[in-house]
Scaffold this motif. Structure first.
Motif, PDB file in Angstrom:
ATOM      1  N   THR A  91       0.853  -1.181   0.000  1.00  0.00           N
ATOM      2  CA  THR A  91       0.000   0.000   0.000  1.00  0.00           C
ATOM      3  C   THR A  91       0.887   1.229   0.000  1.00  0.00           C
ATOM      4  N   SER A  92       0.401   2.286  -0.630  1.00  0.00           N
ATOM      5  CA  SER A  92       1.230   3.476  -0.770  1.00  0.00           C
ATOM      6  C   SER A  92       0.354   4.718  -0.863  1.00  0.00           C
ATOM      7  N   ASP A  93       0.897   5.846  -0.417  1.00  0.00           N
ATOM      8  CA  ASP A  93       0.237   7.138  -0.602  1.00  0.00           C
ATOM      9  C   ASP A  93       0.998   8.013  -1.589  1.00  0.00           C
ATOM     10  N   THR A  94       1.856   7.378  -2.391  1.00  0.00           N
ATOM     11  CA  THR A  94       2.607   8.074  -3.431  1.00  0.00           C
ATOM     12  C   THR A  94       2.040   7.695  -4.794  1.00  0.00           C
ATOM     13  N   THR A  95       1.794   8.674  -5.633  1.00  0.00           N
ATOM     14  CA  THR A  95       1.273   8.375  -6.958  1.00  0.00           C
ATOM     15  C   THR A  95       2.297   7.575  -7.768  1.00  0.00           C
ATOM     16  N   ARG A 139      -2.591   2.189  -4.593  1.00  0.00           N
ATOM     17  CA  ARG A 139      -2.368   3.605  -4.286  1.00  0.00           C
ATOM     18  C   ARG A 139      -3.474   4.464  -4.915  1.00  0.00           C
ATOM     19  N   VAL A 140      -3.807   5.605  -4.325  1.00  0.00           N
ATOM     20  CA  VAL A 140      -3.319   6.223  -3.112  1.00  0.00           C
ATOM     21  C   VAL A 140      -4.305   5.810  -2.014  1.00  0.00           C
ATOM     22  N   VAL A 141      -3.847   5.085  -1.015  1.00  0.00           N
ATOM     23  CA  VAL A 141      -4.736   4.447  -0.049  1.00  0.00           C
ATOM     24  C   VAL A 141      -5.438   5.467   0.843  1.00  0.00           C
ATOM     25  N   ALA A 142      -4.739   6.490   1.272  1.00  0.00           N
ATOM     26  CA  ALA A 142      -5.322   7.465   2.197  1.00  0.00           C
ATOM     27  C   ALA A 142      -6.545   8.161   1.612  1.00  0.00           C
ATOM     28  N   GLU A 143      -6.609   8.260   0.285  1.00  0.00           N
ATOM     29  CA  GLU A 143      -7.716   8.967  -0.358  1.00  0.00           C
ATOM     30  C   GLU A 143      -8.795   8.023  -0.899  1.00  0.00           C
TER      31      GLU A 143
END
Length: 211
Positions: free
Chosen positions: A144-148, A183-187
């Motif tokens: 999982t990542s929050d980087t595009t 990605r982007v998991v946070a969004e």
């Protein structure tokens, strides 16, 4: 004829400190899919198990038969169990977030303490090439990542791919390596996360269930 790989267990590693995280949901889907495919699963939530990632001074050897002899007498029963399961495994699945271009510290420590001489590889001298002692056929890494994707590729160069594919695979028996990066998991909303869970299920089935 039954492929020998199908009769051997799959080790599943989860490395995320927060119970109820999306990584936990992914790991549960991986385990359920493998079990549904008839595979034996050795499942490890490293944080829940309290796995100690700190390499001891006595363990910090990388080559030579004396190192193998010493490491064979490992006193930590959990470390011994992980090493034994990896020796017998036909596949490995690792689920973890991308933190600073590397796995969480607990998983890095797992690599330090489990992939040791006499277990993962044999290395007669420090400057030589390793002889893998493992026979993993497949390695699946779910990140999982929050980087595009564009930022990861152009700015960072995807160091996690280099770690798993180029640095670790030769010590694991040169398995077929597959990575799934979410990605982007946070969004992401619930619909997106449900789609990712379905993607992971499909990926696991293709790699480990449809043979």
């Amino acid at each position: 004829m039954i492929d020998d790989d199908e009769t051997r267990p799959v080790v599943v590693l989860l490395a995320h400190p927060r119970p109820g995280s999306f990584n936990h949901a992914l790991a549960e889907r991986v385990r359920d899919t493998l079990t549904g495919a008839g595979r034996k699963v050795c499942f490890h939530d490293l944080y829940a198990e309290g796995f100690d990632p700190v390499l001891t001074a006595e363990e910090a050897y990388t080559s030579g038969t004396r190192a193998e002899e010493f490491l064979a007498a490992e006193p930590d029963p959990l470390v011994r169990r992980h090493r034994e399961e990896l020796r017998d495994a036909g596949g490995l699945v690792a689920i973890h977030p991308n933190w600073w271009g590397k796995p969480p510290a607990i998983l890095s420590g797992w690599l330090d303490r489990i992939l040791v001489p006499g277990v993962a590889y044999r290395l007669d001298d420090a400057g030589g090439a390793p002889e893998s002692l493992l026979s993993l056929r497949r390695l699946l890494v779910v990140n999982t990542s929050d980087t595009t994707e564009e930022r990861e590729r152009t700015l960072f160069g995807d160091p996690l791919d280099a770690i798993w594919r180029r640095c670790l695979a030769p010590y694991l028996g040169e398995p077929a390596v597959h990575r799934l990066v979410l990605r982007v998991v946070a969004e992401a909303d619930e619909r997106q996360r449900a789609g990712w869970l379905a993607d992971v299920e499909t990926e696991v089935w293709q790699r480990f269930g449809g043979h």
